[in-house]
Design a protein around this motif. Structure first.
Motif, PDB file in Angstrom:
ATOM      1  N   CYS A 255       0.831  -1.202   0.000  1.00 50.96           N
ATOM      2  CA  CYS A 255       0.000   0.000   0.000  1.00 50.96           C
ATOM      3  C   CYS A 255       0.866   1.253   0.000  1.00 50.96           C
ATOM      4  CB  CYS A 255      -0.920   0.025   1.222  1.00 50.96           C
ATOM      5  SG  CYS A 255      -2.296  -1.138   1.105  1.00 50.96           S
ATOM      6  N   GLN A 256       0.307   2.294  -0.601  1.00 45.63           N
ATOM      7  CA  GLN A 256       0.972   3.589  -0.723  1.00 45.63           C
ATOM      8  C   GLN A 256      -0.113   4.643  -0.569  1.00 45.63           C
ATOM      9  OE1 GLN A 256       2.867   3.966  -4.563  1.00 45.63           O
ATOM     10  NE2 GLN A 256       3.196   6.165  -4.385  1.00 45.63           N
ATOM     11  N   GLY A 257       0.154   5.679   0.196  1.00 44.01           N
ATOM     12  CA  GLY A 257      -0.842   6.736   0.331  1.00 44.01           C
ATOM     13  C   GLY A 257      -0.555   7.626   1.518  1.00 44.01           C
ATOM     14  N   TYR A 258      -1.319   8.720   1.596  1.00 49.03           N
ATOM     15  CA  TYR A 258      -1.071   9.731   2.616  1.00 49.03           C
ATOM     16  C   TYR A 258      -1.139   9.156   4.027  1.00 49.03           C
ATOM     17  CZ  TYR A 258      -1.720  13.181  -1.133  1.00 49.03           C
ATOM     18  OH  TYR A 258      -1.620  13.922  -2.285  1.00 49.03           O
ATOM     19  N   LEU A 259      -1.968   8.097   4.239  1.00 51.97           N
ATOM     20  CA  LEU A 259      -2.028   7.486   5.572  1.00 51.97           C
ATOM     21  C   LEU A 259      -0.644   7.014   6.011  1.00 51.97           C
ATOM     22  CD1 LEU A 259      -3.730   6.227   7.958  1.00 51.97           C
ATOM     23  CD2 LEU A 259      -3.754   4.109   6.632  1.00 51.97           C
ATOM     24  N   LEU A 260       0.127   6.518   5.068  1.00 52.97           N
ATOM     25  CA  LEU A 260       1.417   5.890   5.383  1.00 52.97           C
ATOM     26  C   LEU A 260       2.593   6.823   5.135  1.00 52.97           C
ATOM     27  CD1 LEU A 260       0.326   2.624   3.601  1.00 52.97           C
ATOM     28  CD2 LEU A 260       0.470   2.956   6.075  1.00 52.97           C
ATOM     29  N   GLY A 261       2.393   7.818   4.322  1.00 53.42           N
ATOM     30  CA  GLY A 261       3.473   8.766   4.054  1.00 53.42           C
ATOM     31  C   GLY A 261       3.225   9.572   2.791  1.00 53.42           C
ATOM     32  N   HIS A 262       3.430  10.883   2.906  1.00 54.87           N
ATOM     33  CA  HIS A 262       3.324  11.769   1.746  1.00 54.87           C
ATOM     34  C   HIS A 262       4.614  11.703   0.923  1.00 54.87           C
ATOM     35  CE1 HIS A 262      -0.345  14.241   2.665  1.00 54.87           C
ATOM     36  NE2 HIS A 262      -0.194  13.591   3.811  1.00 54.87           N
ATOM     37  N   PRO A 263       4.553  12.120  -0.324  1.00 57.14           N
ATOM     38  CA  PRO A 263       5.814  12.287  -1.080  1.00 57.14           C
ATOM     39  C   PRO A 263       6.628  13.407  -0.436  1.00 57.14           C
ATOM     40  CG  PRO A 263       3.881  12.373  -2.540  1.00 57.14           C
ATOM     41  CD  PRO A 263       3.378  12.482  -1.141  1.00 57.14           C
ATOM     42  N   VAL A 264       7.908  13.153  -0.166  1.00 55.55           N
ATOM     43  CA  VAL A 264       8.767  14.145   0.493  1.00 55.55           C
ATOM     44  C   VAL A 264      10.147  14.141  -0.173  1.00 55.55           C
ATOM     45  CG1 VAL A 264       7.635  14.103   2.761  1.00 55.55           C
ATOM     46  CG2 VAL A 264       9.425  12.412   2.241  1.00 55.55           C
ATOM     47  N   PRO A 265      10.896  15.243  -0.009  1.00 53.55           N
ATOM     48  CA  PRO A 265      12.258  15.293  -0.550  1.00 53.55           C
ATOM     49  C   PRO A 265      13.129  14.202   0.076  1.00 53.55           C
ATOM     50  CG  PRO A 265      11.543  17.481   0.162  1.00 53.55           C
ATOM     51  CD  PRO A 265      10.512  16.509   0.629  1.00 53.55           C
ATOM     52  N   ALA A 266      14.227  13.865  -0.601  1.00 59.37           N
ATOM     53  CA  ALA A 266      15.071  12.745  -0.184  1.00 59.37           C
ATOM     54  C   ALA A 266      15.547  12.871   1.269  1.00 59.37           C
ATOM     55  CB  ALA A 266      16.264  12.616  -1.121  1.00 59.37           C
ATOM     56  N   ASN A 267      15.993  14.066   1.652  1.00 59.23           N
ATOM     57  CA  ASN A 267      16.522  14.195   3.024  1.00 59.23           C
ATOM     58  C   ASN A 267      15.440  13.967   4.065  1.00 59.23           C
ATOM     59  OD1 ASN A 267      15.215  16.551   2.398  1.00 59.23           O
ATOM     60  ND2 ASN A 267      16.811  17.931   3.156  1.00 59.23           N
ATOM     61  N   GLU A 268      14.239  14.448   3.760  1.00 58.52           N
ATOM     62  CA  GLU A 268      13.131  14.235   4.690  1.00 58.52           C
ATOM     63  C   GLU A 268      12.709  12.769   4.705  1.00 58.52           C
ATOM     64  OE1 GLU A 268      10.096  17.181   4.120  1.00 58.52           O
ATOM     65  OE2 GLU A 268       8.676  16.096   5.405  1.00 58.52           O
TER      66      GLU A 268
END
Ligand code: C2E
Ligand code: CA
Ligand code: CA
Ligand code: CA
Length: 279
Positions: A255-268
Motif C-alpha cells: 500500500c501507498q498513500g497519505y495514511l502511510l506517508g506523503h511524497p517528500v524530498p530525499a533528506n526528509e
C-alpha cells in the motif's frame, strides 16, 4: 463582408490565441527549468500490507519554479508529453532516482525498490533499453532495485516492438508495474502477453472505500485477479485505516498513500521514513 470577417476570424478568438501562447511560454519555461536544474524528486514510501515493512518508494517529479514555488506535475507533465520534453525530463527523473537509490544503499539504509513513472513517449524511444542500461551502470543501482510504472494505454494495442523492448528492459533487472490499473480500456489478454510483475490499483477505486460497495468489489476483484495471474498488487491513494484494513484483508501485497506517508524530498525521506522504519 462583416459576416465573412466573423467567419474568418472564428478560429482566432482571443481565448484560443491566449491558450496557445501560454502553452508556448510554458514549454519554453520548462525547457529552461530543466537546463537550470529546477526540477526535484519527492519520494513516497510503499509498505508491505501484512507486515508494515518499508519495501520501496515512488519517485514523483516537482518543479521548483523561482517565480511560483513548487508546481505539481499535473500542471506540466501533460504538456511535456505533448511537446516531447518528457523524454529528456523523464531521463533526468530516471537518472536522479537511480542515483538516489544508490546513495541510500551506500549509506547502509535498507534496500528499497525505487519506482519511476515512464511516459508513452519514452517507450517509443528506440534506444530506451540502452538508456536504462547506461543509467543503471553509471549510477550503480542494481537493476532489481528499479521498478518502472507504465499505464495500460501505453501497452494496449502496442505491437511486438513494445513487447521486445519491455522484455529487454526486464532482462536488465527492473520490474514492471501497471499504474492506474482499472482506469484504461484494456483487454486482460495483454496481462499474460506482456512481462508484467505488478498491478497498481488506481486511487479512484480506493478513495471511497468503505462507503462505495462497487469500488470495494472492483478493488477485491483486481486483487484476486492479480493472485490468479501470479502478479503482485499494490494500492495507491490509501488515506484511511479502514482502506488499509480492507485492502490487507483482501490480500493486497502493498500500500501507498497519505495514511502511510506523503511524497517528500530525499533528506526528509531519510529522516521520517527510514528513521521511523528502523526505530
Ligand atoms: P501517479 O503516478 O498516479 O502518482 C500518484 C499521485 O497521487 C501523486 O501525485 C501522489 O502524490 C498522489 N498521492 C499519493 N498518495 C495519495 C493519497 O493518499 N491521496 C491522494 N489523493 N493522492 C495521493 P503527483 O505527485 O501530483 O503526480 C501526479 C501524476 O503526475 C502522477 O500520477 C504521474 O502520472 C505524473 N508524474 C509524476 N511524476 C512523474 C514523472 O517523473 N514522470 C512521468 N511521466 N509522470 C510523472
Ligand atoms: Ca505512478
Ligand atoms: Ca497511479
Ligand atoms: Ca494517476
Amino acid at each position: 463582408a462583416k459576416e465573412q470577417g466573423r467567419n474568418t476570424y472564428r478560429f482566432y478568438t482571443p481565448t484560443l490565441t491566449t491558450a496557445a501562447n501560454e502553452r508556448l511560454a510554458l514549454d519554453a519555461r520548462l525547457r529552461r527549468a530543466l537546463a537550470n536544474g529546477e526540477f526535484v524528486l519527492h519520494y513516497q514510501p510503499q509498505f508491505e500490507s501484512q507486515s508494515g515493512a518499508l519495501i520501496g518508494c515512488e519517485a514523483l517529479v516537482r518543479w521548483l519554479s523561482p517565480e511560483e514555488g513548487m508546481i505539481s506535475p499535473a500542471r506540466f507533465i501533460p504538456l511535456a508529453e505533448d511537446t516531447g520534453l518528457i523524454v529528456p525530463l523523464g531521463e533526468w527523473v530516471l537518472r536522479t532516482a537511480c542515483a538516489q537509490g544508490r546513495v541510500w544503499l551506500d549509506a547502509g539504509l535498507p534496500a528499497l525498490t525505487i519506482a519511476v513513472n515512464l511516459s508513452g513517449r519514452q517507450l517509443q524511444q528506440p534506444d530506451l533499453v540502452q538508456r536504462v542500461a547506461d543509467i543503471l551502470e553509471q549510477t550503480g543501482l542494481p537493476g532489481e532495485r528499479l521498478k518502472l510504472e507504465l499505464t495500460e494505454s501505453m501497452i494496449m494495442g502496442s505491437g511486438d516492438q513494445t513487447l521486445d523492448l519491455l522484455r529487454a528492459i526486464k532482462a536488465l533487472g527492473p520490474r514492471l508495474s501497471i499504474d492506474d490499473f482499472g482506469t484504461g480500456y484494456s483487454s486482460l489478454a495483454y496481462l499474460k502477453r506482456f512481462p508484467i510483475d505488478e498491478l497498481k490499483i488506481d486511487q479512484s477505486f480506493v478513495r471511497d472505500i468503505p462507503q462505495d460497495e462497487s469500488d470495494m468489489e472492483i478493488a477485491a476483484t483486481i486483487i484476486a485477479m492479480a493472485r490468479n495471474l501470479h502478479l503482485k498488487v499494490i494500492a495507491e491513494g490509501v488515506e484511511t485505516p479502514e482502506q488499509l484494513a480492507f485492502l490487507t484483508s483482501q490480500g493486497c501485497h502493498a500500500c501507498q498513500g497519505y495514511l502511510l506517508g506523503h511524497p517528500v524530498p530525499a533528506n526528509e525521506f531519510v529522516r521520517t521514513v527510514f528513521g521511523r522504519a528502523s526505530g
